[in-house]
Design an enzyme around this catalytic site. Structure first.
Site, PDB file in Angstrom:
ATOM      1  N   ARG A  69      -9.769  16.320   4.265  1.00 55.02           N
ATOM      2  CA  ARG A  69     -10.580  16.521   3.054  1.00 55.02           C
ATOM      3  C   ARG A  69     -11.961  17.053   3.433  1.00 55.02           C
ATOM      4  NH1 ARG A  69      -9.871  10.636   0.715  1.00 55.02           N
ATOM      5  NH2 ARG A  69      -8.082  10.333   2.082  1.00 55.02           N
ATOM      6  N   ARG A  91      -2.537  -2.409  -3.596  1.00 59.43           N
ATOM      7  CA  ARG A  91      -3.748  -1.613  -3.459  1.00 59.43           C
ATOM      8  C   ARG A  91      -3.703  -0.523  -4.525  1.00 59.43           C
ATOM      9  NH1 ARG A  91      -5.855   1.573   1.730  1.00 59.43           N
ATOM     10  NH2 ARG A  91      -7.910   1.992   0.901  1.00 59.43           N
ATOM     11  N   HIS A 139     -12.790   2.929  -0.694  1.00 60.82           N
ATOM     12  CA  HIS A 139     -12.719   2.093   0.512  1.00 60.82           C
ATOM     13  C   HIS A 139     -13.313   0.707   0.264  1.00 60.82           C
ATOM     14  CE1 HIS A 139     -12.445   5.879   3.240  1.00 60.82           C
ATOM     15  NE2 HIS A 139     -11.248   5.337   3.112  1.00 60.82           N
ATOM     16  N   GLU A 185      -7.909  -4.545   5.231  1.00 65.15           N
ATOM     17  CA  GLU A 185      -7.831  -4.375   3.775  1.00 65.15           C
ATOM     18  C   GLU A 185      -6.715  -5.238   3.179  1.00 65.15           C
ATOM     19  OE1 GLU A 185      -7.708  -0.333   5.096  1.00 65.15           O
ATOM     20  OE2 GLU A 185      -8.802   0.304   3.316  1.00 65.15           O
ATOM     21  N   GLY A 215      -9.249   8.949   5.920  1.00 61.58           N
ATOM     22  CA  GLY A 215     -10.294   9.007   4.911  1.00 61.58           C
ATOM     23  C   GLY A 215     -11.549   8.446   5.563  1.00 61.58           C
ATOM     24  N   ASN A 259       0.883  -1.164   0.000  1.00 58.87           N
ATOM     25  CA  ASN A 259       0.000   0.000   0.000  1.00 58.87           C
ATOM     26  C   ASN A 259       0.924   1.217   0.000  1.00 58.87           C
ATOM     27  OD1 ASN A 259      -1.906   1.949   0.390  1.00 58.87           O
ATOM     28  ND2 ASN A 259      -2.747   1.090   2.288  1.00 58.87           N
TER      29      ASN A 259
HETATM   30  P1  ADP Z   1      -6.027   5.935   7.467  1.00 53.57           P
HETATM   31  O1  ADP Z   1      -7.291   6.348   6.766  1.00 53.57           O
HETATM   32  O2  ADP Z   1      -4.869   6.844   7.200  1.00 53.57           O
HETATM   33  O3  ADP Z   1      -5.721   4.449   7.354  1.00 53.57           O
HETATM   34  P2  ADP Z   1      -6.705   5.308  10.215  1.00 53.57           P
HETATM   35  O4  ADP Z   1      -7.760   4.323   9.853  1.00 53.57           O
HETATM   36  O5  ADP Z   1      -5.452   4.815  10.843  1.00 53.57           O
HETATM   37  O6  ADP Z   1      -6.333   6.242   8.993  1.00 53.57           O
HETATM   38  O7  ADP Z   1      -7.392   6.380  11.203  1.00 53.57           O
HETATM   39  C1  ADP Z   1      -6.708   7.495  11.679  1.00 53.57           C
HETATM   40  C2  ADP Z   1      -7.653   8.232  12.627  1.00 53.57           C
HETATM   41  O8  ADP Z   1      -7.982   7.350  13.701  1.00 53.57           O
HETATM   42  C3  ADP Z   1      -7.051   9.485  13.266  1.00 53.57           C
HETATM   43  O9  ADP Z   1      -8.011  10.541  13.277  1.00 53.57           O
HETATM   44  C4  ADP Z   1      -6.786   9.028  14.680  1.00 53.57           C
HETATM   45  O10 ADP Z   1      -6.865  10.088  15.601  1.00 53.57           O
HETATM   46  C5  ADP Z   1      -7.907   8.064  14.908  1.00 53.57           C
HETATM   47  N1  ADP Z   1      -7.597   7.200  16.050  1.00 53.57           N
HETATM   48  C6  ADP Z   1      -6.662   6.234  16.130  1.00 53.57           C
HETATM   49  N2  ADP Z   1      -6.617   5.706  17.373  1.00 53.57           N
HETATM   50  C7  ADP Z   1      -7.558   6.381  18.107  1.00 53.57           C
HETATM   51  C8  ADP Z   1      -8.012   6.321  19.454  1.00 53.57           C
HETATM   52  N3  ADP Z   1      -7.489   5.460  20.324  1.00 53.57           N
HETATM   53  N4  ADP Z   1      -9.010   7.149  19.826  1.00 53.57           N
HETATM   54  C9  ADP Z   1      -9.549   8.028  18.947  1.00 53.57           C
HETATM   55  N5  ADP Z   1      -9.168   8.143  17.672  1.00 53.57           N
HETATM   56  C10 ADP Z   1      -8.189   7.324  17.251  1.00 53.57           C
END
Ligand code: ADP
Length: 402
Positions: free
Chosen positions: A242, A94, A182, A381, A213, A9
């Site tokens: 975004r 991906r 997604h 994923e 996202g 990815n």
């Molecule tokens: P991506 O779309 O880049 O894969 P992720 O699925 O890793 O992103 O999600 C990132 C988001 O998840 C960020 O806004 C982060 O703050 C939130 N996040 C991750 N862990 C926690 C947590 N323990 N509590 C609240 N939000 C979280």
């Protein structure tokens, strides 16, 4: 020798990978996982085993300017040194956009690469990074099969009406329609629903992928019938940086009245909007939650995020003709107790009631009532890419053998 797959990815300065063992006739199993960060600058490589124990790491100085090509070759040679009875069989990638042509995963050849390049204008910020490792592997490891797995493909089941914009026909003929993204995450969720509750697999479910996202997908008997993302990954919910759905008139205002170039306007909508833009503080939900009590803008960003999710769920409930289950996934959906509680509180009208203790514990089931249920299901994923890669390779080998 155990055949293994690398699942890649690729982002602009990162390369995430998982290495899967693919035992004959069984589900792919993670052997190693890790990432390169800071590519092009001071790059860092870490690799862990399936349980998350650190196996190796390495840092390059910014003068080394380690790029995607060197990173990928470093990974392949690391694997050769640590593969003990394993044989690299293929790489699964991906790829954000498969356009109208690719309705499922494909083995990459020159024709496929060329077709995927024509889709760059549809996903200018993601597609080039996804294609780069494909080109590198074709050049550096020419005999190695590669499979492209698309974030759009899962939504190809949607009706023509669900995918149309109310624009002139010529625009549709140029590919201007809703695609949805997604899809690899939603395919995983769809595949696992039966393990949580068989009624979800045969019912009307909304999956909420809430990460950096963010989007929603309406699943009818596990099949995508509508989603909030459209032509690009900008549409639908507000995200980390975004904007989500906005009136197209705003873009003309930016170009004409604010005299912004298309590139500058695009940068604002993709990288300076969403949670970051509204809060002026951060795109990270953890930071916003930590500051919401004292920072009105951080609270406003969260409130808008939750409001838009709740409203869009209403729209998808209408598309499904009712709701049997709501699934939270992605970094925020899997971890942010408060976001889940606030969204479910806004959906009492749809028959949802929160089980607060279960929500605090992270589920899996977080609803109290029985009209519609709510769930936390971690997405995967990479496993979907590994499954798709294994199945496309298997089908090709079977064709060659017959
Ligand atoms: P991506 O779309 O880049 O894969 P992720 O699925 O890793 O992103 O999600 C990132 C988001 O998840 C960020 O806004 C982060 O703050 C939130 N996040 C991750 N862990 C926690 C947590 N323990 N509590 C609240 N939000 C979280």
């Amino acid at each position: 020798m155990m055949p293994v797959l690398i699942v890649l990815n690729a982002g602009s300065s990162s390369l995430k990978f998982q290495v899967y063992d693919t035992p004959d006739g069984a589900e792919p199993r993670v052997a190693f996982k890790g990432l390169f960060e800071g590519l092009g600058g001071s790059a860092h490589f870490i690799v862990k085993d399936a349980s998350g124990n650190l196996l190796d790491e390495m840092t390059w100085s910014s003068g080394d300017r380690l790029g995607h090509e060197e990173a990928l070759m470093h990974l392949v040679s690391w694997l050769r040194q640590h593969q003990e009875g394993r044989r690299l069989a293929a790489i699964g990638h991906r790829v954000v956009h498969g356009g109208a042509a690719f309705t499922g995963p494909v083995i990459v050849d020159e024709d496929v690469v060329q077709k995927l390049e024509t889709l760059v204008p549809l996903a200018p910020l993601h597609q080039p990074h996804n294609l780069e490792p494909i080109r590198i592997v074709r050049r550096r490891l020419p005999g190695l099969p590669q499979v492209a797995c698309f974030d759009t493909a899962f939504h190809q089941t949607q009706s023509e009406i669900a995918s149309l914009f109310a624009l002139p026909r010529e625009m549709r003929e140029r590919g201007v329609r809703r695609y949805g993204f997604h899809g690899l995450s939603y395919e995983y969720i769809s595949s696992i629903l039966k393990d949580y509750d068989p009624r979800l697999a045969t019912g009307r479910v909304i999956a909420a992928h809430l990460g950096n996202g963010a989007s929603l997908c309406a699943l009818d008997k596990g099949i995508s019938i509508a989603t909030t993302m459209g032509f690009s990954a900008l549409d639908g919910l507000p995200m980390g940086t975004r904007c989500g759905a906005i009136d197209a008139g705003v873009v003309f205002f930016m170009l004409r009245e604010m005299q912004l170039s298309p590139e500058a306007a695009e940068r604002i909508l993709y990288t300076k909007s969403g949670l970051l833009g509204v809060s002026g503080l951060s795109n990270d939900m953890r930071v916003l939650r930590a500051n919401a009590a004292t920072d009105a803008d951080a609270k406003r960003a969260i409130d808008l995020f939750v409001y838009r999710i709740t409203r869009e769920i209403g729209s998808l409930v209408a598309a499904l003709g009712g709701l049997d289950g709501l699934v939270f996934t992605g970094g925020i959906g899997e971890n942010d107790v408060a976001t889940r509680a606030e969204v479910v509180a806004g959906l009492a009208w749809a028959g949802l009631a929160l089980d607060e203790e279960a929500n605090r514990a992270g589920g899996p089931r977080i609803s109290a009532g029985s009209v519609a249920t709510a769930w936390v299901i971690p997405t995967n994923e990479e496993l979907v890419i590994a499954r798709q890669t294994q199945s496309v390779l298997g089908a090709t080998q079977a064709r060659l053998a017959s």
